[in-house]
Design a protein around this motif. Structure first.
Motif, short mmCIF file in Angstrom:
data_model
loop_
_atom_site.label_atom_id
_atom_site.label_comp_id
_atom_site.label_asym_id
_atom_site.label_seq_id
_atom_site.Cartn_x
_atom_site.Cartn_y
_atom_site.Cartn_z
N THR A 1 0.73 -1.17 0.14
CA THR A 1 -0.04 0.07 -0.01
C THR A 1 0.98 1.32 -0.13
O THR A 1 0.29 2.48 -0.15
CB THR A 1 -0.79 0.09 1.17
N GLY A 2 2.21 1.10 0.40
CA GLY A 2 2.87 2.15 0.47
C GLY A 2 3.10 2.86 1.94
O GLY A 2 4.06 3.40 2.37
N SER A 3 2.44 2.36 2.68
CA SER A 3 2.30 2.56 4.22
C SER A 3 3.24 1.91 4.79
O SER A 3 3.02 0.63 4.66
CB SER A 3 0.86 2.78 4.91
N ARG A 4 3.88 2.33 5.86
CA ARG A 4 4.80 1.65 6.71
C ARG A 4 3.96 0.58 7.64
O ARG A 4 4.52 -0.56 8.45
CB ARG A 4 5.74 2.38 7.41
N LYS A 5 2.66 0.72 7.76
CA LYS A 5 1.78 0.01 8.55
C LYS A 5 1.66 -1.34 8.11
O LYS A 5 1.56 -2.27 8.71
CB LYS A 5 0.45 0.64 8.28
N ASP A 6 2.04 -1.44 6.90
CA ASP A 6 2.01 -2.78 5.85
C ASP A 6 2.93 -3.84 6.97
O ASP A 6 2.59 -5.16 7.09
CB ASP A 6 2.82 -2.84 4.54
N TYR A 7 4.09 -3.40 7.39
CA TYR A 7 4.97 -4.32 8.33
C TYR A 7 5.00 -3.94 9.58
O TYR A 7 5.41 -4.97 10.55
CB TYR A 7 6.64 -4.31 7.62
N TRP A 8 4.81 -2.74 10.12
CA TRP A 8 4.76 -2.46 11.79
C TRP A 8 3.37 -1.86 12.13
O TRP A 8 3.32 -0.57 12.33
CB TRP A 8 5.90 -1.85 12.11
N PRO A 9 2.24 -2.24 12.12
CA PRO A 9 1.02 -1.79 12.28
C PRO A 9 0.88 -1.51 13.69
O PRO A 9 0.21 -0.46 14.19
CB PRO A 9 -0.12 -2.77 12.06
N ASN A 10 1.91 -1.85 14.49
CA ASN A 10 1.76 -1.56 16.20
C ASN A 10 2.49 -0.12 16.34
O ASN A 10 2.65 0.46 17.37
CB ASN A 10 2.65 -2.49 17.00
N ILE A 11 3.40 0.31 15.37
CA ILE A 11 4.10 1.43 15.30
C ILE A 11 3.58 2.41 14.35
O ILE A 11 3.65 3.93 14.50
CB ILE A 11 5.79 1.18 15.04
N PHE A 12 3.22 2.15 13.15
CA PHE A 12 2.76 3.08 12.03
C PHE A 12 1.33 2.69 11.89
O PHE A 12 0.67 1.57 11.89
CB PHE A 12 3.49 2.95 10.73
N ASN A 13 0.42 3.97 11.51
CA ASN A 13 -0.85 3.86 11.06
C ASN A 13 -1.11 4.67 9.88
O ASN A 13 -0.54 5.65 9.68
CB ASN A 13 -1.62 4.23 12.12
N SER A 14 -2.03 4.17 9.19
CA SER A 14 -2.39 4.85 7.80
C SER A 14 -3.44 6.14 8.01
O SER A 14 -3.73 6.82 7.13
CB SER A 14 -2.80 3.96 6.73
N ILE A 15 -3.58 6.24 9.29
CA ILE A 15 -4.65 7.26 9.77
C ILE A 15 -3.81 8.32 10.76
O ILE A 15 -3.38 7.73 11.67
CB ILE A 15 -5.93 6.84 10.37
N GLU A 16 -3.87 9.35 10.60
CA GLU A 16 -3.09 10.40 11.46
C GLU A 16 -3.89 10.48 12.99
O GLU A 16 -5.24 10.64 12.93
CB GLU A 16 -3.23 11.56 10.81
N GLU A 17 -3.25 9.92 13.90
CA GLU A 17 -3.83 9.86 15.30
C GLU A 17 -3.36 11.14 16.15
O GLU A 17 -4.24 11.46 17.15
CB GLU A 17 -3.08 8.42 15.97
N VAL A 18 -2.30 11.90 15.71
CA VAL A 18 -1.88 13.06 16.50
C VAL A 18 -2.97 14.16 16.16
O VAL A 18 -3.21 14.62 14.93
CB VAL A 18 -0.55 13.42 16.41
N VAL A 19 -3.55 14.66 17.07
CA VAL A 19 -4.40 16.03 16.94
C VAL A 19 -3.51 17.43 16.83
O VAL A 19 -2.33 17.27 17.54
CB VAL A 19 -5.25 16.18 18.17
N PRO A 20 -3.96 17.91 15.74
CA PRO A 20 -2.83 19.10 15.17
C PRO A 20 -2.67 19.98 16.43
O PRO A 20 -3.73 20.32 17.35
CB PRO A 20 -3.75 19.95 14.19
N GLY A 21 -1.42 20.48 16.90
CA GLY A 21 -1.34 21.42 17.77
C GLY A 21 -0.53 20.80 19.16
O GLY A 21 -0.34 21.19 20.08
N THR A 22 -0.79 19.33 18.94
CA THR A 22 -0.37 18.60 20.13
C THR A 22 1.07 18.73 20.54
O THR A 22 1.67 18.64 19.41
CB THR A 22 -0.85 17.03 20.03
#
Length: 378
Positions: free
Chosen positions: A271-292
């Motif tokens: 898919t191009g996302s590093r979630k392909d191999y490490w879903p525990n570290i990477f996610n294809s959805i941004e989890e960090v709220v802007p400004g955090t």
């Protein structure tokens, strides 16, 4: 091409002597006008290549699909795995770390560099594969048609040799030599990329941070593990060829591990996302709220308790499909001495990279936090 190695061997094994002889005897000549049937073959291959050369995801899948049909063509799987890494590098430019270090213009320039190289290699290599497939189908050597795809005369000699002697190692390393040499003037020393990518501070930063890792994931003992290699001198053709040889050895020297990597690749669509191999570290959805507020999240390839995963988007979300200008014409091949690259240096490659990759991610995260802090102070 000059002297390739400090101590060029005085003799070559028989398999390479015959290739040397063929290369020395070959003269540059224009191919004869193709017959009606040959024209149909050429047009069909050109159309198939064009249809699959859409983006990194389609190219990467095409390599694997071909390899599953023709496992004797080792480069197809090596190319698939390296192309996966190309896709991950592309999406990194829109991911949670590099977006804090690069401007939009810098990220776009770097993407154009990666995309052009990925596109060029596919449009050169894939017609060779399809012509091999067509040769098998017809029971006839058709490699005399390679000039119609502007493929180097070096590869015509190598494919002819493979057709009769079936040495997958010679073919694989020759394809490594060919594709890296093909990129040399068209990408690596192209004035635009030299100015916008290689001469930029950010590219040097990437090199310093050792983010040029080529990763081969596989599942063992219930978890995904990584093997691979790191390239530090991207502008050196010699170093890129040697890297390709090492990657080939890492992938194919251990048949059990080869099957593990292949199994992972078949079970994990690219898919191009590093979630392909490490879903525990990477996610294809941004989890960090802007400004955090940015805080360290990674330690030893593990997220700290309660930390958000790093954003690594799908390639089709990160980047639009690109329209490319036709590949620049010209044959890189000048001297038979490239045959020396086909010699086996007898070195073993363990491919240990996971620890180095984890440290690089940590350094990259710290650089992103530091840059954010500086910008706040400014």
């Amino acid at each position: 091409m000059g002297k390739l190695f400090k101590n060029e061997p005085s003799s070559l094994p028989q398999s390479l002597k015959r290739i040397k002889k063929e290369l020395r005897a070959k003269s540059k000549k224009f191919p004869q006008t193709p017959s009606l049937n040959e024209k149909k073959i050429i047009e069909k291959i050109q159309l198939q290549t064009q249809e699959l050369n859409v983006n990194n995801v389609t190219r990467t899948k095409a390599y694997l699909d071909f390899y599953l049909k023709h496992p004797e063509i080792h480069w197809a799987f090596l190319g698939h795995m390296v192309s996966r890494n190309g896709g991950w590098n592309m999406t990194d430019l829109k991911g949670g770390l590099l977006t804090r270090l690069l401007s939009r213009t810098e990220a776009l320039n770097f993407f154009n560099f990666l995309e052009r190289g990925n596109w060029l290699i596919f449009q050169d290599a894939y017609p060779q594969f399809l012509l091999y497939e067509e040769s098998l189908r017809s029971g006839k050597n058709l490699f005399y048609l390679l000039p119609f795809f502007h493929v180097s005369q070096f590869m015509e000699t190598i494919w002819n040799d493979f057709w009769y002697y079936h040495d997958p190692s010679i073919l694989t390393i020759s394809l490594v030599i060919n594709e890296q040499s093909y990129l040399e003037k068209r990408v690596i020393h192209h004035p635009t990329f030299k100015k916008e990518v290689f001469d930029s501070l950010e590219f040097m930063l990437q090199d310093i941070l050792s983010m040029n890792h080529i990763l081969f994931p596989f599942t063992s003992s219930g978890r995904v593990q990584l093997i691979g290699e790191t390239l530090h001198h991207f502008q050196s053709l010699h170093e890129r060829i040697l890297l390709g040889k090492r990657l080939y050895k890492i992938l194919y020297a251990d048949q059990k591990r080869l099957q593990q990597v292949l199994q992972w690749a078949k079970q994990t669509p690219h898919t191009g996302s590093r979630k392909d191999y490490w879903p525990n570290i990477f996610n294809s959805i941004e989890e960090v709220v802007p400004g955090t507020e940015l805080k360290r999240r990674l330690k030893g390839c593990q997220l700290t308790p309660g930390a958000y995963r790093f954003y690594s988007p799908y390639l089709t979300v990160a980047w639009k499909n690109q329209t490319h200008e036709a590949a620049e014409l010209g044959d890189w091949y000048k001297s038979w001495k490239v045959v020396y690259y086909l010699l086996d240096d007898q070195k073993t490659e363990n491919g240990e990279i996971e620890n180095d990759y984890c440290k690089s991610l940590e350094r990259l995260e710290l650089a992103a936090i530091a840059k954010k802090a500086v910008s706040l102070l400014g």
